[in-house]
Design a protein around this motif. Structure first.
Motif, PDB file in Angstrom:
ATOM      1  N   SER A 140      -4.195  11.747  -8.989  1.00 52.77           N
ATOM      2  CA  SER A 140      -5.093  11.130  -8.298  1.00 52.77           C
ATOM      3  C   SER A 140      -5.069  11.487  -6.657  1.00 52.77           C
ATOM      4  CB  SER A 140      -6.099   9.752  -8.434  1.00 52.77           C
ATOM      5  OG  SER A 140      -7.434   9.641  -7.620  1.00 52.77           O
ATOM      6  N   ILE A 141      -5.282  12.660  -6.199  1.00 55.44           N
ATOM      7  CA  ILE A 141      -5.397  13.139  -4.819  1.00 55.44           C
ATOM      8  C   ILE A 141      -6.353  12.558  -3.870  1.00 55.44           C
ATOM      9  CG2 ILE A 141      -5.913  15.150  -3.835  1.00 55.44           C
ATOM     10  CD1 ILE A 141      -5.101  16.476  -6.219  1.00 55.44           C
ATOM     11  N   LYS A 142      -7.464  11.998  -4.560  1.00 49.81           N
ATOM     12  CA  LYS A 142      -8.964  10.837  -4.295  1.00 49.81           C
ATOM     13  C   LYS A 142      -7.961   9.510  -3.770  1.00 49.81           C
ATOM     14  CE  LYS A 142     -13.310   9.836  -4.057  1.00 49.81           C
ATOM     15  NZ  LYS A 142     -14.828  10.052  -4.409  1.00 49.81           N
TER      16      LYS A 142
ATOM     17  N   THR B 188      -1.435  11.728   6.185  1.00 53.49           N
ATOM     18  CA  THR B 188      -2.650  11.398   5.507  1.00 53.49           C
ATOM     19  C   THR B 188      -3.426  13.020   5.264  1.00 53.49           C
ATOM     20  OG1 THR B 188      -2.952   9.388   6.482  1.00 53.49           O
ATOM     21  CG2 THR B 188      -4.953  10.661   6.926  1.00 53.49           C
ATOM     22  N   ALA B 189      -2.985  13.547   6.612  1.00 52.69           N
ATOM     23  CA  ALA B 189      -3.752  15.110   7.142  1.00 52.69           C
ATOM     24  C   ALA B 189      -3.140  15.816   5.726  1.00 52.69           C
ATOM     25  CB  ALA B 189      -2.720  16.001   8.750  1.00 52.69           C
ATOM     26  N   LEU B 190      -2.169  15.425   5.266  1.00 55.43           N
ATOM     27  CA  LEU B 190      -2.078  16.561   3.735  1.00 55.43           C
ATOM     28  C   LEU B 190      -2.052  16.418   2.600  1.00 55.43           C
ATOM     29  CD1 LEU B 190       0.732  18.538   3.170  1.00 55.43           C
ATOM     30  CD2 LEU B 190       2.240  16.887   2.855  1.00 55.43           C
ATOM     31  N   ASN B 191      -2.321  14.791   2.480  1.00 58.18           N
ATOM     32  CA  ASN B 191      -3.066  14.490   1.525  1.00 58.18           C
ATOM     33  C   ASN B 191      -4.439  14.775   1.764  1.00 58.18           C
ATOM     34  OD1 ASN B 191      -3.043  11.335  -0.209  1.00 58.18           O
ATOM     35  ND2 ASN B 191      -4.723  12.771  -0.401  1.00 58.18           N
ATOM     36  N   TYR B 192      -4.969  14.766   2.846  1.00 56.61           N
ATOM     37  CA  TYR B 192      -6.552  15.208   2.649  1.00 56.61           C
ATOM     38  C   TYR B 192      -6.862  17.271   3.083  1.00 56.61           C
ATOM     39  CZ  TYR B 192     -10.959  16.584   4.581  1.00 56.61           C
ATOM     40  OH  TYR B 192     -12.356  17.339   4.487  1.00 56.61           O
ATOM     41  N   ALA B 193      -6.132  17.582   2.851  1.00 51.90           N
ATOM     42  CA  ALA B 193      -5.771  18.621   2.859  1.00 51.90           C
ATOM     43  C   ALA B 193      -5.578  19.261   1.501  1.00 51.90           C
ATOM     44  CB  ALA B 193      -4.355  19.846   3.431  1.00 51.90           C
ATOM     45  N   MET B 194      -4.898  18.850   0.338  1.00 57.84           N
ATOM     46  CA  MET B 194      -4.546  18.344  -0.681  1.00 57.84           C
ATOM     47  C   MET B 194      -5.855  18.010  -1.769  1.00 57.84           C
ATOM     48  SD  MET B 194      -1.267  19.503  -1.043  1.00 57.84           S
ATOM     49  CE  MET B 194      -1.367  18.883  -3.052  1.00 57.84           C
ATOM     50  N   TRP B 195      -6.987  17.373  -1.283  1.00 62.45           N
ATOM     51  CA  TRP B 195      -8.065  17.141  -2.211  1.00 62.45           C
ATOM     52  C   TRP B 195      -8.655  17.468  -1.972  1.00 62.45           C
ATOM     53  CZ3 TRP B 195     -12.089  14.247   0.730  1.00 62.45           C
ATOM     54  CH2 TRP B 195     -12.979  13.932  -0.063  1.00 62.45           C
ATOM     55  N   LYS B 196      -8.958  18.750  -0.282  1.00 63.57           N
ATOM     56  CA  LYS B 196     -10.114  19.637  -0.386  1.00 63.57           C
ATOM     57  C   LYS B 196      -9.994  20.643  -1.022  1.00 63.57           C
ATOM     58  CE  LYS B 196     -12.869  18.999   2.129  1.00 63.57           C
ATOM     59  NZ  LYS B 196     -14.359  18.711   1.976  1.00 63.57           N
TER      60      LYS B 196
ATOM     61  N   LEU C  22       0.894  -1.279  -0.301  1.00 59.15           N
ATOM     62  CA  LEU C  22      -0.463  -0.172  -0.127  1.00 59.15           C
ATOM     63  C   LEU C  22       0.730   1.331  -0.132  1.00 59.15           C
ATOM     64  CD1 LEU C  22      -2.802  -1.268   2.271  1.00 59.15           C
ATOM     65  CD2 LEU C  22      -3.283  -0.521   0.035  1.00 59.15           C
ATOM     66  N   ASN C  23       1.918   0.886   0.390  1.00 62.61           N
ATOM     67  CA  ASN C  23       2.474   2.330   0.894  1.00 62.61           C
ATOM     68  C   ASN C  23       3.327   2.925  -0.624  1.00 62.61           C
ATOM     69  OD1 ASN C  23       5.171   3.703   0.783  1.00 62.61           O
ATOM     70  ND2 ASN C  23       4.600   3.447   3.455  1.00 62.61           N
ATOM     71  N   TRP C  24       3.923   1.419  -1.378  1.00 61.72           N
ATOM     72  CA  TRP C  24       4.574   1.471  -2.311  1.00 61.72           C
ATOM     73  C   TRP C  24       3.500   1.998  -3.484  1.00 61.72           C
ATOM     74  CZ3 TRP C  24       7.945  -3.316  -2.677  1.00 61.72           C
ATOM     75  CH2 TRP C  24       8.973  -3.461  -1.625  1.00 61.72           C
ATOM     76  N   ALA C  25       1.994   2.387  -3.428  1.00 65.86           N
ATOM     77  CA  ALA C  25       0.758   2.362  -4.444  1.00 65.86           C
ATOM     78  C   ALA C  25       0.830   3.532  -4.248  1.00 65.86           C
ATOM     79  CB  ALA C  25      -0.132   1.179  -4.353  1.00 65.86           C
ATOM     80  N   TRP C  26       1.356   4.283  -3.424  1.00 66.90           N
ATOM     81  CA  TRP C  26       0.376   5.917  -3.235  1.00 66.90           C
ATOM     82  C   TRP C  26       0.891   6.413  -4.364  1.00 66.90           C
ATOM     83  CZ3 TRP C  26       2.717  10.508  -2.284  1.00 66.90           C
ATOM     84  CH2 TRP C  26       2.328  11.662  -2.073  1.00 66.90           C
ATOM     85  N   THR C  27       2.200   6.531  -4.579  1.00 69.68           N
ATOM     86  CA  THR C  27       3.008   7.363  -5.441  1.00 69.68           C
ATOM     87  C   THR C  27       2.519   7.165  -6.618  1.00 69.68           C
ATOM     88  OG1 THR C  27       4.514   7.239  -3.898  1.00 69.68           O
ATOM     89  CG2 THR C  27       5.314   8.095  -6.126  1.00 69.68           C
ATOM     90  N   PRO C  28       2.418   5.756  -7.242  1.00 73.14           N
ATOM     91  CA  PRO C  28       1.866   5.858  -8.451  1.00 73.14           C
ATOM     92  C   PRO C  28       0.376   6.720  -9.207  1.00 73.14           C
ATOM     93  CG  PRO C  28       2.604   4.059  -8.587  1.00 73.14           C
ATOM     94  CD  PRO C  28       2.792   5.134  -6.917  1.00 73.14           C
ATOM     95  N   ILE C  29      -0.390   6.309  -7.786  1.00 75.25           N
ATOM     96  CA  ILE C  29      -1.161   6.333  -7.843  1.00 75.25           C
ATOM     97  C   ILE C  29      -1.443   8.018  -7.295  1.00 75.25           C
ATOM     98  CG2 ILE C  29      -4.090   6.496  -6.333  1.00 75.25           C
ATOM     99  CD1 ILE C  29      -3.443   3.789  -5.270  1.00 75.25           C
ATOM    100  N   PHE C  30      -1.335   8.921  -6.899  1.00 76.43           N
ATOM    101  CA  PHE C  30      -1.550   9.949  -6.541  1.00 76.43           C
ATOM    102  C   PHE C  30      -0.072  10.581  -7.637  1.00 76.43           C
ATOM    103  CE2 PHE C  30       0.158  14.378  -4.829  1.00 76.43           C
ATOM    104  CZ  PHE C  30      -0.799  14.478  -4.070  1.00 76.43           C
ATOM    105  N   PHE C  31       1.046  10.524  -7.926  1.00 77.71           N
ATOM    106  CA  PHE C  31       1.120  11.228  -8.924  1.00 77.71           C
ATOM    107  C   PHE C  31       1.539  10.673  -9.978  1.00 77.71           C
ATOM    108  CE2 PHE C  31       4.112  13.025  -5.216  1.00 77.71           C
ATOM    109  CZ  PHE C  31       4.421  14.190  -5.664  1.00 77.71           C
ATOM    110  N   GLY C  32       1.752   9.377 -10.356  1.00 76.44           N
ATOM    111  CA  GLY C  32       1.032   8.712 -11.990  1.00 76.44           C
ATOM    112  C   GLY C  32      -0.376   9.047 -12.465  1.00 76.44           C
ATOM    113  N   LYS C  33      -1.078   8.770 -11.368  1.00 75.31           N
ATOM    114  CA  LYS C  33      -2.461   9.373 -12.177  1.00 75.31           C
ATOM    115  C   LYS C  33      -2.778  10.116 -11.859  1.00 75.31           C
ATOM    116  CE  LYS C  33      -3.398   4.713 -12.992  1.00 75.31           C
ATOM    117  NZ  LYS C  33      -3.214   4.703 -15.012  1.00 75.31           N
TER     118      LYS C  33
END
Length: 174
Positions: free
Chosen positions: A108-110, A152-160, A95-106
């Motif tokens: 997808s902030i959400k 997580t708080a940073l990711n949430y704030a970015m999404w909002k 899950l840790n390794w998957a975050w970067t391709p999801i957030f930066f690659g896709k």
């Protein structure tokens, strides 16, 4: 037959290096998307400077890697009491390794937020399971959990702060 110091040192080195492998691959993806996408997003006031992420993640990966070695050693390896904690470790690492391709690659902030919430829960369970086998291994997850809470708080704030960026990314995919 007793293990030699060199054998233990190699096992420790392998355990410490393993979690960093994903970050090496993901680092390239991050660098490629920093200027093109990430820097154009709205950021919360508590965002740390970009240079801070690499040393923090490297030290956290080293700590969790060493913890995995301690659990493997003290819990009887993959066939002993360490089996479930090591499965939890592999799950949270994936899950840790998957975050970067999801957030930066896709872009997808959400999606990154969903991943990091699952990661934080899985890492918390892993830390507790590690603690049952080796207290030091479990305690090595405390700074990791603190950082995941912050991330997580940073990711949430970015999404909002960037709902339109998320929407545009979704529209491009469809």
């Amino acid at each position: 037959m007793a293990e030699t110091g060199n054998s233990n040192a190699l096992k420790i080195a392998g355990a410490v290096i393993l979690p960093n492998l994903g970050s090496i691959v993901n680092g390239r993806l991050t660098r490629n998307n920093l200027k093109n996408w990430y820097e154009n997003l709205k950021h919360p006031s508590f965002r740390p400077p970009n240079w801070l992420f690499a040393p923090v993640w490297t030290s956290l990966y080293a700590g969790m890697g060493y913890g995995s070695y301690l659990v493997w050693r003290d819990g009887g390896g993959f066939n002993g009491d360490a089996q479930l904690p090591l499965v939890a470790y592999a799950s949270q690492l994936a899950l840790n390794w998957a975050w970067t391709p999801i957030f930066f690659g896709k872009h997808s902030i959400k999606g990154g937020l969903i991943d990091i919430v699952a990661l934080t829960a899985t890492a918390g369970a892993c830390g507790l399971l590690f603690y049952r086998i080796n207290k030091t291994a479990g305690l090595l997850f405390v700074p990791y959990m603190a950082w995941l809470g912050f991330a997580t708080a940073l990711n949430y704030a970015m999404w909002k702060l960037n709902p339109e960026k998320e929407q545009k990314t979704e529209e491009k995919r469809n």
